[in-house]
Write a protein that holds these residues in place. Sequence first.
Motif, PDB file in Angstrom:
ATOM      1  N   PHE A   1      64.207  35.834  24.999  1.00  0.00           N
ATOM      2  CA  PHE A   1      63.222  36.425  25.898  1.00  0.00           C
ATOM      3  C   PHE A   1      63.898  36.885  27.199  1.00  0.00           C
ATOM      4  O   PHE A   1      63.650  37.989  27.695  1.00  0.00           O
ATOM      5  N   ALA A   2      64.769  36.022  27.728  1.00  0.00           N
ATOM      6  CA  ALA A   2      65.487  36.382  28.952  1.00  0.00           C
ATOM      7  C   ALA A   2      66.310  37.641  28.724  1.00  0.00           C
ATOM      8  O   ALA A   2      66.337  38.547  29.554  1.00  0.00           O
ATOM      9  N   LEU A   3      66.968  37.706  27.572  1.00  0.00           N
ATOM     10  CA  LEU A   3      67.786  38.881  27.265  1.00  0.00           C
ATOM     11  C   LEU A   3      66.933  40.136  27.163  1.00  0.00           C
ATOM     12  O   LEU A   3      67.362  41.217  27.548  1.00  0.00           O
ATOM     13  N   LEU A   4      65.697  39.972  26.658  1.00  0.00           N
ATOM     14  CA  LEU A   4      64.790  41.115  26.546  1.00  0.00           C
ATOM     15  C   LEU A   4      64.436  41.678  27.923  1.00  0.00           C
ATOM     16  O   LEU A   4      64.223  42.884  28.075  1.00  0.00           O
ATOM     17  N   LEU A   5      64.357  40.770  28.900  1.00  0.00           N
ATOM     18  CA  LEU A   5      63.976  41.211  30.252  1.00  0.00           C
ATOM     19  C   LEU A   5      65.067  42.064  30.899  1.00  0.00           C
ATOM     20  O   LEU A   5      64.782  42.916  31.737  1.00  0.00           O
ATOM     21  N   ALA A   6      66.322  41.810  30.496  1.00  0.00           N
ATOM     22  CA  ALA A   6      67.444  42.479  31.160  1.00  0.00           C
ATOM     23  C   ALA A   6      67.341  43.998  31.133  1.00  0.00           C
ATOM     24  O   ALA A   6      67.438  44.641  32.181  1.00  0.00           O
ATOM     25  N   PRO A   7      67.147  44.613  29.945  1.00  0.00           N
ATOM     26  CA  PRO A   7      67.037  46.081  29.969  1.00  0.00           C
ATOM     27  C   PRO A   7      65.822  46.577  30.755  1.00  0.00           C
ATOM     28  O   PRO A   7      65.895  47.640  31.388  1.00  0.00           O
ATOM     29  N   ILE A   8      64.738  45.799  30.758  1.00  0.00           N
ATOM     30  CA  ILE A   8      63.562  46.214  31.536  1.00  0.00           C
ATOM     31  C   ILE A   8      63.925  46.273  33.012  1.00  0.00           C
ATOM     32  O   ILE A   8      63.542  47.183  33.746  1.00  0.00           O
ATOM     33  N   ALA A   9      64.698  45.271  33.456  1.00  0.00           N
ATOM     34  CA  ALA A   9      65.082  45.226  34.864  1.00  0.00           C
ATOM     35  C   ALA A   9      66.268  46.136  35.153  1.00  0.00           C
ATOM     36  O   ALA A   9      66.622  46.351  36.314  1.00  0.00           O
ATOM     37  N   GLY A  10      66.899  46.632  34.086  1.00  0.00           N
ATOM     38  CA  GLY A  10      68.062  47.496  34.272  1.00  0.00           C
ATOM     39  C   GLY A  10      69.290  46.749  34.766  1.00  0.00           C
ATOM     40  O   GLY A  10      70.074  47.270  35.549  1.00  0.00           O
ATOM     41  N   VAL A  11      69.433  45.503  34.314  1.00  0.00           N
ATOM     42  CA  VAL A  11      70.577  44.720  34.792  1.00  0.00           C
ATOM     43  C   VAL A  11      71.415  44.214  33.621  1.00  0.00           C
ATOM     44  O   VAL A  11      72.143  43.229  33.756  1.00  0.00           O
ATOM     45  N   THR A  12      71.331  44.901  32.457  1.00  0.00           N
ATOM     46  CA  THR A  12      72.003  44.374  31.268  1.00  0.00           C
ATOM     47  C   THR A  12      73.506  44.177  31.484  1.00  0.00           C
ATOM     48  O   THR A  12      74.048  43.105  31.221  1.00  0.00           O
ATOM     49  N   ARG A  13      74.151  45.233  31.970  1.00  0.00           N
ATOM     50  CA  ARG A  13      75.614  45.137  32.129  1.00  0.00           C
ATOM     51  C   ARG A  13      76.029  44.029  33.098  1.00  0.00           C
ATOM     52  O   ARG A  13      76.838  43.176  32.739  1.00  0.00           O
ATOM     53  N   PRO A  14      75.491  44.040  34.331  1.00  0.00           N
ATOM     54  CA  PRO A  14      75.891  42.951  35.237  1.00  0.00           C
ATOM     55  C   PRO A  14      75.506  41.578  34.707  1.00  0.00           C
ATOM     56  O   PRO A  14      76.228  40.603  34.942  1.00  0.00           O
ATOM     57  N   LEU A  15      74.398  41.522  33.957  1.00  0.00           N
ATOM     58  CA  LEU A  15      73.983  40.225  33.410  1.00  0.00           C
ATOM     59  C   LEU A  15      75.018  39.724  32.410  1.00  0.00           C
ATOM     60  O   LEU A  15      75.449  38.574  32.491  1.00  0.00           O
ATOM     61  N   LEU A  16      75.438  40.604  31.496  1.00  0.00           N
ATOM     62  CA  LEU A  16      76.412  40.181  30.498  1.00  0.00           C
ATOM     63  C   LEU A  16      77.730  39.818  31.169  1.00  0.00           C
ATOM     64  O   LEU A  16      78.416  38.881  30.771  1.00  0.00           O
ATOM     65  N   LYS A  17      78.061  40.566  32.226  1.00  0.00           N
ATOM     66  CA  LYS A  17      79.287  40.265  32.971  1.00  0.00           C
ATOM     67  C   LYS A  17      79.191  38.872  33.594  1.00  0.00           C
ATOM     68  O   LYS A  17      80.128  38.075  33.500  1.00  0.00           O
ATOM     69  N   GLY A  18      78.039  38.602  34.214  1.00  0.00           N
ATOM     70  CA  GLY A  18      77.846  37.290  34.839  1.00  0.00           C
ATOM     71  C   GLY A  18      77.834  36.183  33.806  1.00  0.00           C
ATOM     72  O   GLY A  18      78.283  35.062  34.058  1.00  0.00           O
ATOM     73  N   ALA A  19      77.322  36.525  32.579  1.00  0.00           N
ATOM     74  CA  ALA A  19      77.196  35.507  31.549  1.00  0.00           C
ATOM     75  C   ALA A  19      78.534  35.192  30.889  1.00  0.00           C
ATOM     76  O   ALA A  19      78.635  34.262  30.085  1.00  0.00           O
ATOM     77  N   LEU A  20      79.575  35.944  31.245  1.00  0.00           N
ATOM     78  CA  LEU A  20      80.899  35.680  30.676  1.00  0.00           C
ATOM     79  C   LEU A  20      81.376  34.264  30.977  1.00  0.00           C
ATOM     80  O   LEU A  20      82.150  33.689  30.221  1.00  0.00           O
ATOM     81  N   ILE A  21      80.892  33.718  32.075  1.00  0.00           N
ATOM     82  CA  ILE A  21      81.257  32.354  32.443  1.00  0.00           C
ATOM     83  C   ILE A  21      80.906  31.390  31.321  1.00  0.00           C
ATOM     84  O   ILE A  21      81.483  30.312  31.193  1.00  0.00           O
ATOM     85  N   LEU A  22      79.944  31.799  30.452  1.00  0.00           N
ATOM     86  CA  LEU A  22      79.503  30.921  29.365  1.00  0.00           C
ATOM     87  C   LEU A  22      80.558  30.777  28.280  1.00  0.00           C
ATOM     88  O   LEU A  22      80.505  29.832  27.502  1.00  0.00           O
ATOM     89  N   VAL A  23      81.503  31.712  28.221  1.00  0.00           N
ATOM     90  CA  VAL A  23      82.483  31.655  27.136  1.00  0.00           C
ATOM     91  C   VAL A  23      83.317  30.370  27.186  1.00  0.00           C
ATOM     92  O   VAL A  23      83.323  29.604  26.227  1.00  0.00           O
ATOM     93  N   PRO A  24      83.994  30.070  28.292  1.00  0.00           N
ATOM     94  CA  PRO A  24      84.745  28.801  28.311  1.00  0.00           C
ATOM     95  C   PRO A  24      83.824  27.588  28.227  1.00  0.00           C
ATOM     96  O   PRO A  24      84.126  26.636  27.495  1.00  0.00           O
ATOM     97  N   VAL A  25      82.709  27.634  28.919  1.00  0.00           N
ATOM     98  CA  VAL A  25      81.797  26.479  28.923  1.00  0.00           C
ATOM     99  C   VAL A  25      81.250  26.240  27.515  1.00  0.00           C
ATOM    100  O   VAL A  25      81.341  25.140  26.973  1.00  0.00           O
ATOM    101  N   GLY A  26      80.721  27.311  26.924  1.00  0.00           N
ATOM    102  CA  GLY A  26      80.085  27.189  25.617  1.00  0.00           C
ATOM    103  C   GLY A  26      81.071  26.803  24.538  1.00  0.00           C
ATOM    104  O   GLY A  26      80.797  25.931  23.710  1.00  0.00           O
ATOM    105  N   SER A  27      82.254  27.437  24.513  1.00  0.00           N
ATOM    106  CA  SER A  27      83.202  27.167  23.445  1.00  0.00           C
ATOM    107  C   SER A  27      83.724  25.742  23.529  1.00  0.00           C
ATOM    108  O   SER A  27      83.828  25.051  22.517  1.00  0.00           O
ATOM    109  N   SER A  28      84.022  25.274  24.742  1.00  0.00           N
ATOM    110  CA  SER A  28      84.534  23.901  24.853  1.00  0.00           C
ATOM    111  C   SER A  28      83.442  22.910  24.464  1.00  0.00           C
ATOM    112  O   SER A  28      83.703  21.909  23.805  1.00  0.00           O
ATOM    113  N   LEU A  29      82.200  23.238  24.852  1.00  0.00           N
ATOM    114  CA  LEU A  29      81.072  22.356  24.549  1.00  0.00           C
ATOM    115  C   LEU A  29      80.914  22.188  23.043  1.00  0.00           C
ATOM    116  O   LEU A  29      80.852  21.064  22.524  1.00  0.00           O
TER     117      LEU A  29
END
Lengths: 297, 288
Positions: free
Chosen positions: A52-80
């Motif tokens: 649902f949150a991801l669906l909101l991103a294109p509506i708000a027009g922030v998809t690219r910066p959102l995905l960029k900001g979400a990159l922090i999840l890669v080390p956190v998520g993979s180690s987890l």
Amino acid sequence: MSMQAALPIAMIPGNSIIHRINPLAKLVWVVGYVVLAFSTQNIIILYSMAAFALLLAPIAGVTRPLLKGALILVPVGSSLLALQIIAPAVERPWTIVDQLGPLSLYGDGVYYGFVLLGRIVASLLLALIMVMTTHPSDLFTSFAKLKVPYTLNFMLAMTLQLIPVFQREVGIIMSAQKSRGMKGSGFSAVLPSFVPVFVGAIERVQQLSISLESRGFGSNGIKTSYRQVKGRPSDWVIGIIGVLVVAYLSTISIMRGTWSLATEITFSPLFVLVTFLVAASLFACVVLAAVLFSFKK
Amino acid sequence: MPEPIIIFDDVTYTYPGTEEPALHSISFQIEPGEYVAILGLNGAGKTTTGLCVNGVVPTMLGGELTGKVTVGGLDVADYPVREMSKLVGMVFDNPEFQMSQMSAAEEVALGLENAGVPYEEMMRIIPETLELVGLAGFEERSPLALSGGQQQRLAIAAVLAMKPQILIMDEPTSNLDPIGKQEVFDMAAKLNRERGMTVIVIEHEVEVMARYADRVIVLEAGRIVMNGTPQEIFGRVDELAALKLRVPAAAELAKVLGSEYGLWKGPAPITTEPAVKAINELLGANRG
């Protein structure tokens, strides 16, 4: 030099429906997301929230910066994920589904790993969308309406302001030290620049406090606000829907004892193995890249 | 004769943690609507004098103050700075250190918000003030993304919006290019003439002060050494030179022409135009 760019997560100006929602209504949703995420272990709910949150991103027009900001999840998520598979944070007995050399891979960990990941992904995505679509001043004006003390509010706003300022100051001081033959990058270069930055910060704050006081800061009379934040009926509806949905789903979750689907959903040994390998190698890549990067500098 | 708006009566002030007073028994008065320049080397006590007027000294910074500073009939030591802010606006030399808001409009709004000015009035005052300092259209820009000169003018706007009776500018043009400097001083002169605002400028720019100020006060090591019209003060070229202060080029030229060549008689000009005129006449007389 753009000061805005100094912050990795900042408001993306726009006039979408999401931008126009009252900051408090948005805040209700963010807090609601966190509450729900931590009261359930139902991965269907968790990943629906993230979707649902991801669906909101294109509506708000922030998809690219959102995905960029979400990159922090890669080390956190993979180690987890990798750690949960080899050492689940659930009660024993664990069921071994596969063996990878000396490592036992546990099925219980896969589910719980995905739960933890889902909580972080869902909460972070929505929080990022909120930050990216809300003008900080509007948020603080809303806080003021909630009777948050003016001084506290001002401190929060000021902190946001000062982060890019200090980032720039560190940059200037490090360049100055570099030009005098000191090491110009890496942690050992950042450390000696802290003293001048802090001394400068104290001076700045002293001057700022004099300037603010000279403009009537801290006066006891009625304060007015330049920013007008409207609370339209639609904002109330959004806020109330948020509260209701969160209250409903978290109550069910808690009544069903976190509503975990761990027994319903089983993972094949191959899936567990692949998940582990992907997560572990991703994490290894991130660590390796970080190490290489700091050496190269 | 109107009541003086600022009265320093034998003021001696020592900063906390220091031995030597920053100001030594200073006494002077400023009439409403005067444009006063305070000159002096660094450490002469110029800024401290300014801080006394809006009460940062002694109410905020502490230290020991004897004598009395009266501003608008109020004993400054008895009122918090935020109260004095209704009367006195002060702009400091480092504009970036005075910025606290997310946008230029909010920076100007800060003082108005604190004073409880209604929203509708704010919406009128803010664009008006930004226009006055030449920052119209910059409302939504971050103060930190402005150039040094723009920041300086924004800092001035933030103070002007509160419509103080007294405007103190502490080296307001240290970050500005020559055009920017001119703009700031023109603006101050305009406020002084048209609104009758009392203006105190702490500056090194003697040329500009010679042109605009009604009065010049010269400080040295915390003492007033000269206090008079620009014509009187800048005519005393040797004394100013002994104080290591610059004098307007016209005055210096007249001095050299007079003492070394015997070509100049009468009072020294302090601005360029009369000097040019006089030299032209001199040349004309010599040619003929």
